[in-house]
Design an enzyme around this catalytic site. Structure first.
Site, short mmCIF file in Angstrom:
data_model
loop_
_atom_site.label_atom_id
_atom_site.label_comp_id
_atom_site.label_asym_id
_atom_site.label_seq_id
_atom_site.Cartn_x
_atom_site.Cartn_y
_atom_site.Cartn_z
CB THR A 156 45.80 -49.19 -11.90
OG1 THR A 156 46.79 -49.55 -10.94
CG2 THR A 156 46.07 -49.91 -13.22
CG HIS A 157 43.98 -48.16 -7.87
ND1 HIS A 157 42.79 -48.55 -7.28
CD2 HIS A 157 44.48 -49.29 -8.44
CE1 HIS A 157 42.62 -49.84 -7.46
NE2 HIS A 157 43.63 -50.32 -8.17
CB SER A 278 44.44 -16.49 -13.39
OG SER A 278 44.06 -15.72 -12.26
CE LYS A 284 46.06 -21.34 -11.88
NZ LYS A 284 44.91 -20.94 -11.10
CD GLU A 291 39.54 -26.07 -15.41
OE1 GLU A 291 39.42 -25.92 -14.19
OE2 GLU A 291 40.06 -25.22 -16.15
#
Ligand code: ARG
Length: 458
Positions: A156-157, A278, A284, A291
């Site tokens: 949570t949070h 990348s 990467k 996304e």
């Protein structure tokens, strides 16, 4: 006479820029098939009403089939005056049939025609989208069944909170999609209503049988008021809301997985099929699919807000502003179709890292269980919460994990602690205590799986 449908009363030339500004053919041409289907049914309705002969109707239906064939084979060539799909199809029909083609539009307006076309089109798209949602829920449900043993931190949070089953996390998303599926079914019923026969705004003057026409086009009913029928775009607004909320759900899944697939978390490994490298940094592996799901959700939301802004100030019946309904609709359908399938692909091919999820569980995440232990010994929860907090602090001061505190240490904090407290330092034990309906225990999660399976198999 001008070749424009509405050319009769106009003498001056249209500004070429205006011609372009006014045209919708570049995007509404994808309605070609439903436009032809609607016109064929309308020709039959005209014949039934007696305003054209059945021979004429047959000619129109056959001519329209020929036009459809041209679209199908990619042979339809747009002409400069083809303002929209209705104009283009009628122009071509006239070339093929001559004067009789001019009878097709009897009593009809592009206003009731476009409203009908979009409903016919969306109705089919909804069937495909519904299958994609079904597939996504099915993948999450079956993964949850197979991977029921995997434990992970629940947050949570975005702070580590309590241990949960990985399956519980999966199903948390699946239930949101199940509501999306229900909402889609509900709105589909409101899409499936026929405006044809509303004319431009006041209704059809040739006594066509709208109910029979609706049956011919497989509509469940007809719009009850012609003014409303030509201007009602609620079904599009509603669909765009559905699309927005569904994208929002996919976006939240994506955000979870962006975090979980980061090197720092490494809870899941995304399949190469949904990642990219990348161009600069060789090490990467980027979660582009996720996304894009997150990114496209903003775009679909924009389409919905745009259409609602377009609709809000319109006077009664048709206004050309309504032509602005199609691009956001098409965009939403295309993006939802892609996004649902990509989400399904990502979810069905990722690999959970069981060991690292387990390693991310820390005894501090059982502090609530420590309090609950005392509750079971009859201590009021408020007091136990305080005691467990003091235990966390004691462990911190001693520099040991919470689970390493001795029974004597704990007894100094509360006399109700006994040797059996050691049983709580077990993550499996913790999730199994959440055995209420909707909880994260094995039984409760299996029950969710059964509920979803039976809903999927309805
Ligand atoms: N292209 C128009 C639209 O999408 C079709 C209806 C045009 N009606 C009219 N009266 N100009 O809304």
């Amino acid at each position: 006479m001008s070749s424009k449908l509405w050319g009769g009363r106009f003498t001056g030339k249209t500004d070429p820029l205006m011609e372009k500004f006014n045209a919708s053919i570049n995007f509404d041409k994808r309605l070609w098939a439903v436009d032809i289907r609607g016109s064929q049914a309308y020709a039959r309705a005209l014949a039934r009403s007696g305003i054209i002969t059945s021979g004429e109707a047959e000619q129109l239906v056959a001519g329209l089939a020929q036009v459809a064939g041209e679209w199908q084979r990619g042979e339809f060539t747009l002409q400069p005056g083809d303002e929209d799909i209705h104009t283009a199809n009628e122009r071509r029909l006239t070339e093929l049939l001559g004067a009789v083609a001019g009878k097709l539009h009897t009593g009809r307006s592009r206003n009731d025609q476009i409203a009908t076309d979009v409903r016919l089109w969306l109705r089919e798209e909804i069937v495909a989208l519904r299958q994609h949602v079904h597939q996504l829920i099915s993948v999450a449900t079956e993964r949850a069944a197979v991977e029921i043993d995997i434990l992970m931190p629940g947050y949570t949070h975005l702070q580590p909170a309590q241990p949960i089953r990985w399956s519980h996390w999966l199903l948390g998303h699946a239930w949101a999609w199940q509501r999306d599926a229900q909402r889609l079914d509900e709105l589909a019923a409101r899409v499936n209503v026929m405006p044809l026969g509303n004319g431009a705004l006041a209704g059809n003057p040739f006594a066509i049988d709208r109910l029979q026409l609706a049956a011919d086009l497989d509509f469940a009913g007809i719009t009850p008021n012609s003014l409303d029928g030509v201007s009602d775009r609620d079904f599009i607004a509603e669909f765009l809301f559905w699309a927005t909320l569904t994208m929002l759900h996919l976006s939240r899944l994506a955000e979870d997985l962006v975090i979980y697939s980061s090197r720092e978390f490494s809870f899941v490994k995304l399949a190469d099929a949904y990642s990219t490298g990348s161009s600069l940094m060789p090490q990467k592996k980027n979660p582009d699919a996720l996304e894009l799901l997150r990114g496209k959700s903003g775009r679909v939301l924009g389409g919905m807000t745009g259409l609602m802004a377009t609709l809000k100030g319109l006077p009664t019946s048709y206004n050309k502003d309504l032509q602005e309904d199609k691009e956001p609709l098409f965009d939403a359908v295309d993006n939802l179709s892609g996004s649902l399938q990509i989400a399904c692909g990502v979810l069905s091919t990722l690999t959970p890292n069981v060991a690292l999820m387990r390693a991310a569980l820390s005894p501090e995440m059982l502090a609530t269980d420590l309090a609950e232990y005392l509750v079971r010994k009859g201590v009021p929860f408020r007091e136990t919460h305080h005691v467990a907090g003091a235990a966390v602090q004691m462990a911190e001061v001693q520099g040991v994990p919470l689970s390493e505190l001795t029974v004597e240490d704990l007894q100094r904090l509360h006399h109700a602690f006994e040797a059996d407290v050691s049983a709580i330092w077990d993550f499996e034990h913790s999730v199994e205590t959440r055995d209420v309906a909707g909880g994260t225990s094995r039984r409760a999660v299996l029950d969710q799986i059964e509920q979803l399976r039976s809903w999927l198999n309805r």
